[in-house]
Write an enzyme that holds these catalytic residues in place. Structure first.
Site, PDB file in Angstrom:
ATOM      1  N   TYR A  20      16.712  30.357   2.713  1.00 25.57           N
ATOM      2  CA  TYR A  20      15.623  31.207   3.204  1.00 25.57           C
ATOM      3  C   TYR A  20      15.833  31.588   4.666  1.00 25.57           C
ATOM      4  O   TYR A  20      16.177  30.728   5.479  1.00 25.57           O
ATOM      5  CB  TYR A  20      14.281  30.474   3.080  1.00 25.57           C
ATOM      6  CG  TYR A  20      13.752  30.395   1.674  1.00 25.57           C
ATOM      7  CD1 TYR A  20      13.407  31.544   0.970  1.00 25.57           C
ATOM      8  CD2 TYR A  20      13.578  29.153   1.055  1.00 25.57           C
ATOM      9  CE1 TYR A  20      12.905  31.470  -0.319  1.00 25.57           C
ATOM     10  CE2 TYR A  20      13.070  29.072  -0.227  1.00 25.57           C
ATOM     11  CZ  TYR A  20      12.740  30.231  -0.913  1.00 25.57           C
ATOM     12  OH  TYR A  20      12.250  30.152  -2.176  1.00 25.57           O
ATOM     13  N   ARG A  67     -10.409   0.664  15.360  1.00 26.53           N
ATOM     14  CA  ARG A  67     -10.188   1.547  14.220  1.00 26.53           C
ATOM     15  C   ARG A  67     -11.047   1.063  13.060  1.00 26.53           C
ATOM     16  O   ARG A  67     -11.843   1.798  12.530  1.00 26.53           O
ATOM     17  CB  ARG A  67      -8.698   1.535  13.846  1.00 26.53           C
ATOM     18  CG  ARG A  67      -8.344   2.502  12.756  1.00 26.53           C
ATOM     19  CD  ARG A  67      -6.872   2.429  12.379  1.00 26.53           C
ATOM     20  NE  ARG A  67      -6.518   1.147  11.748  1.00 26.53           N
ATOM     21  CZ  ARG A  67      -5.327   0.882  11.230  1.00 26.53           C
ATOM     22  NH1 ARG A  67      -4.359   1.775  11.283  1.00 26.53           N
ATOM     23  NH2 ARG A  67      -5.079  -0.296  10.671  1.00 26.53           N
ATOM     24  N   LYS A  85       0.838  -1.213   0.000  1.00 28.25           N
ATOM     25  CA  LYS A  85       0.000   0.000   0.000  1.00 28.25           C
ATOM     26  C   LYS A  85       0.871   1.261   0.000  1.00 28.25           C
ATOM     27  O   LYS A  85       2.057   1.210   0.375  1.00 28.25           O
ATOM     28  CB  LYS A  85      -0.929  -0.001   1.218  1.00 28.25           C
ATOM     29  CG  LYS A  85      -0.207   0.093   2.544  1.00 28.25           C
ATOM     30  CD  LYS A  85      -1.161  -0.136   3.721  1.00 28.25           C
ATOM     31  CE  LYS A  85      -0.401  -0.069   5.026  1.00 28.25           C
ATOM     32  NZ  LYS A  85      -1.177  -0.540   6.170  1.00 28.25           N
ATOM     33  N   MET A 143      11.896  24.087  -1.352  1.00 25.34           N
ATOM     34  CA  MET A 143      10.962  23.159  -1.992  1.00 25.34           C
ATOM     35  C   MET A 143      11.725  22.088  -2.788  1.00 25.34           C
ATOM     36  O   MET A 143      11.378  20.912  -2.748  1.00 25.34           O
ATOM     37  CB  MET A 143       9.998  23.913  -2.912  1.00 25.34           C
ATOM     38  CG  MET A 143       8.855  23.038  -3.389  1.00 25.34           C
ATOM     39  SD  MET A 143       7.687  23.888  -4.462  1.00 25.34           S
ATOM     40  CE  MET A 143       6.897  25.015  -3.330  1.00 25.34           C
TER      41      MET A 143
HETATM   42  C1  LIG Z   1      -0.379  -1.606   6.878  1.00 27.60           C
HETATM   43  C2  LIG Z   1      -0.996  -2.834   7.402  1.00 27.60           C
HETATM   44  C3  LIG Z   1      -0.207  -3.967   7.697  1.00 27.60           C
HETATM   45  C4  LIG Z   1       1.302  -3.967   7.630  1.00 27.60           C
HETATM   46  O1  LIG Z   1       1.850  -3.448   8.805  1.00 27.60           O
HETATM   47  P1  LIG Z   1       3.435  -3.400   9.058  1.00 27.60           P
HETATM   48  O2  LIG Z   1       3.557  -2.908  10.432  1.00 27.60           O
HETATM   49  O3  LIG Z   1       3.986  -2.444   8.057  1.00 27.60           O
HETATM   50  O4  LIG Z   1       3.933  -4.773   8.834  1.00 27.60           O
HETATM   51  C5  LIG Z   1      -0.854  -5.123   8.081  1.00 27.60           C
HETATM   52  N1  LIG Z   1      -2.199  -5.167   8.198  1.00 27.60           N
HETATM   53  C6  LIG Z   1      -2.984  -4.093   7.945  1.00 27.60           C
HETATM   54  C7  LIG Z   1      -4.454  -4.207   8.114  1.00 27.60           C
HETATM   55  C8  LIG Z   1      -2.404  -2.890   7.560  1.00 27.60           C
HETATM   56  O5  LIG Z   1      -3.178  -1.814   7.338  1.00 27.60           O
END
Ligand SMILES: *Cc1c(COP(=O)(O)O)cnc(C)c1O
Length: 334
Positions: free
Chosen positions: A243, A116, A33, A289
Site C-alpha cells: 500500500y 489506580r 490475564k 491487514m
Molecule cells: C498484571 C498484574 C500483575 C503482574 O504484573 P507483572 O509485571 O506482569 O509481573 C500483578 N499484580 C496485579 C494486580 C496485576 O494487575
C-alpha cells in the site's frame, strides 16, 4: 495465518529463577490475564500446572472457568465476586464489597500509592466491617507497586505502608489471610521475601523489565512468532511494494508475501525505519491487514523471538507486543 511456538524449557527456567527468589514454587501465582499476555490461556495454564504451580491470577470469571481444574486457587482481579470453592476476588473499592455475593472469597486490595485500584488506607476499618456484614470470606490482603522497576525510595515507601496495613488487618481478627504485593519487577529485585505468594506475569514469560542497575536475573523469552510464505515474485529496480508503494526496489529483488498483518495483532506502525525481524530481514513497505513482504524465499520466517527487541523498535514495552497477538494464531509447545 502466522504461528506461535512456546518454549517449555525456557518457561520452566523462568519459573525456577522466580522460585529461587520466593523460596518455593508453591509461593508463585502465575498471572494468566489477557490470554496469558498473548501466550495462550489454557496452554500456559497447563504448562504452569504441570510444573507444580498451584495458584493463578486472571482478570475475569470466564477465564477462571477455563483453568479452574488445574489450580488450587484462582484470583480474579476485576469481576463481580461470586461464591466459588477456588475463586477469590480482588476487592478494588467499597462498591465492590457491596456488590459481592454472600459467601464469596475475597482479597482486599489497598491503594498504598499507585492510585489506580484498591480502597484508600483511610477506608480500611470501614471495608473490614462491610466485608463481615456482607458475609464475605476475607482470604487475602494485597497491594500493587507503581514503580517497582525504578530505583527510588517510592517502592520502599509503599512497602512500609503495606506493612502497617497488614498489622492492622491481622489485629482486627483476620489472622490467616494471605499477603501479597509483588509483581515480577518487585520480586526480581527483592533480596528477601516473606509474603505468602507473588503475582508473577511478565517474568514468567521471559522478560526482566528492570533497568540494568539492578542485579540482573537472566530470563528467557518463551514466545516466538513465525510467518509462512504465501507467494513469491521478482521485482525490478524502481518497482514498489505494498500500500502506498512505500518501499521502492533499488535493484532486482526476489520477494515473498508472508501471512502476518495487523489483523493478527502485529503492529502496522510507521515505515520510515523498516522493522527488522529476528532473522535480520527487514519488512518491506507497509504492513497490510493480513500480509507483509520480505526479501526471502524461505517457507517460514521467525518474525520475533524477543518482544523486548520488538518493543525497542516500536517504542513500547514487551507486555504490549505479546498481549496484542491475536487469540486465533495457533500456538504450539516446543
Ligand atoms: C498484571 C498484574 C500483575 C503482574 O504484573 P507483572 O509485571 O506482569 O509481573 C500483578 N499484580 C496485579 C494486580 C496485576 O494487575
Amino acid at each position: 495465518m502466522a504461528s506461535i511456538t512456546i518454549n517449555k524449557n525456557f518457561f520452566y527456567h523462568n519459573l525456577n529463577q522466580i522460585a529461587l527468589q520466593t523460596g518455593s514454587i508453591e509461593k508463585i501465582a502465575i498471572v494468566l490475564k489477557d490470554n496469558a499476555y498473548g501466550h495462550g490461556l489454557s496452554l500456559m495454564a497447563e504448562l504452569a500446572s504441570s510444573f507444580g504451580i498451584k495458584h493463578a491470577v486472571v482478570r475475569k470469571t470466564h477465564e477462571a472457568l477455563e483453568i479452574e481444574t488445574l489450580f488450587d486457587t484462582v484470583l480474579v482481579l476485576g469481576d463481580k465476586a461470586i461464591k466459588h470453592p477456588c475463586y477469590s476476588y480482588a476487592l478494588n473499592s467499597l462498591a465492590d464489597i457491596a456488590h459481592a455475593q454472600k459467601g464469596a472469597k475475597v482479597e482486599l486490595k489497598v491503594d498504598t500509592g499507585m492510585h489506580r485500584n484498591g480502597i484508600a488506607i483511610t477506608e480500611l476499618d470501614e471495608a473490614l466491617e462491610a466485608i463481615t456484614k456482607q458475609g464475605l470470606e476475607l482470604v487475602g490482603l494485597m497491594t500493587h507497586y507503581r514503580s517497582a522497576d525504578v530505583l527510588s525510595s517510592e517502592f520502599f515507601w509503599q512497602q512500609k505502608q503495606f506493612a502497617s496495613l497488614q498489622k492492622q488487618v491481622k489485629e482486627a481478627g483476620f489472622s490467616t489471610i494471605r499477603i501479597h504485593s509483588h509483581n515480577s519487577a518487585s520480586i526480581l529485585r527483592s533480596k528477601s521475601f516473606d509474603e505468602d505468594v507473588v503475582r508473577v506475569g511478565i517474568g514468567a514469560y521471559g522478560y526482566n523489565e528492570l533497568p540494568s542497575i539492578f542485579d540482573s536475573i537472566a530470563l528467557k523469552p518463551i514466545l516466538s512468532l513465525y510467518a509462512t510464505k504465501i507467494a513469491s515474485r521478482e521485482i525490478k529496480e524502481g518497482q514498489r511494494v505494498g500500500y502506498g508503494g512505500n518501499f521502492v526496489a533499488t535493484r532486482v529483488m526476489h520477494i515473498s508475501t508472508y501471512d502476518l498483518g495487523y489483523g493478527d495483532g502485529w503492529y502496522r506502525h510507521h515505515t520510515d525505519t523498516p522493522f527488522m525481524t529476528a532473522e535480520a530481514l527487514p519488512i518491506l513497505g507497509r504492513v497490510s491487514m493480513d500480509f507483509i513482504s520480505i526479501e526471502s524465499n524461505k517457507e517460514q520466517i521467525c518474525i520475533m523471538n524477543d518482544a523486548q527487541k520488538v518493543a525497542k523498535q516500536w517504542d513500547t514495552i514487551s507486555y504490549e507486543v505479546t498481549t496484542t497477538l491475536h487469540k486465533e494464531i495457533e500456538r504450539t509447545i516446543v
